[in-house]
Design a protein around this motif. Sequence first.
Motif, PDB file in Angstrom:
ATOM      1  N   TRP A 107       6.681  -7.396  -1.695  1.00 40.63           N
ATOM      2  CA  TRP A 107       7.812  -6.720  -0.972  1.00 40.63           C
ATOM      3  C   TRP A 107       7.846  -5.177  -1.155  1.00 40.63           C
ATOM      4  N   THR A 110       5.277  -2.899   0.503  1.00 36.30           N
ATOM      5  CA  THR A 110       5.780  -2.485   1.884  1.00 36.30           C
ATOM      6  C   THR A 110       6.673  -1.481   2.022  1.00 36.30           C
ATOM      7  N   MET A 206       2.795  -8.964   3.117  1.00 39.35           N
ATOM      8  CA  MET A 206       2.496  -7.789   3.518  1.00 39.35           C
ATOM      9  C   MET A 206       1.902  -7.952   4.953  1.00 39.35           C
ATOM     10  N   GLY A 210       5.091  -5.836   6.443  1.00 41.36           N
ATOM     11  CA  GLY A 210       4.367  -4.394   6.279  1.00 41.36           C
ATOM     12  C   GLY A 210       4.251  -3.644   7.628  1.00 41.36           C
ATOM     13  N   GLY A 222       0.413  -5.386  10.303  1.00 42.67           N
ATOM     14  CA  GLY A 222       1.095  -5.237   9.258  1.00 42.67           C
ATOM     15  C   GLY A 222       0.217  -4.320   8.218  1.00 42.67           C
ATOM     16  N   LEU A 223       0.007  -4.883   7.081  1.00 40.44           N
ATOM     17  CA  LEU A 223      -0.895  -4.168   5.901  1.00 40.44           C
ATOM     18  C   LEU A 223      -2.098  -4.435   5.919  1.00 40.44           C
TER      19      LEU A 223
END
Length: 276
Positions: A107, A110, A206, A210, A222-223
């Motif tokens: 978390w 992100t 993520m 993210g 996202g990531l």
Amino acid sequence: MNIIEFVINNLLTIMVLASSGVLAGILAGLLGVGGGIVIVPVLFFLFQGFGVSAQSAMLVATATSLATIVPTSISSIRAHKQKGNVDVELLKRWWVFILVGVLVGSWLVTRINGNILTTLFGVIASLSALNMLFRTGKSALFNQLPGRTGQSVMGTSIGFFSAMVGIGGGTISVPLLTLYNYPAHKAVGTAAAIGLIISLPGALTMLMLGSTPLDAPAGTFGLVNLLGFVCIVPLTVLFAPVGAALAARLDAAMLKKVFALVLLVTGLRMLGQVFF
């Protein structure tokens, strides 16, 4: 844009990502090192070569590395479990603490600046390299694992820091366990299971929480860079047995020292990019 056009437009990226999968697989089989410790710096520098900022490159490299560890750790667990090297009792005591550490750490990924992750990875990579160079064959510092409180701290720390830098846990858990006179073969086997506990929830967090950076490489959601995931995973699995076969023919101890030196230089270079 159809798939063929996407492949043509990103052919160089795909080729380099595939090469990193081959390298990670060979090193994993040859030296017993986790793929994340190889994949993160490769992706970090690769993405920058394609115009991605250092901060964004580190965020995406971390998340993508965790995603690639999910299938490879499953394969590794099966192999180690057949040999009886997965400590189920230890996992029963640790998994909740590892998971808590992973969720908090992933978390945070992100939410924080990528330079913090680069610094943390540089420190962990450098310490890991020094451990490989100077602690090989050394005796344990403690006779046995600490009590319940100490083990909960160990499990939480392994999950937290591994998720933060995109590694599966073996880089931290194996040397940590062996410090406490834990059998090395069981430490490696159990680390494979720890890798799954870290990588699956970490990558999902993520991916879902993210925010994709504006300059993220193509195929990033996202990531997690799904293009990197698709290119790296099959080749890592395919080439791990090649590395294992080479280990039987080459001086693995010497190669491990060479890898440790390369890892040390890589870690210091990442630190230098942040501070200089």
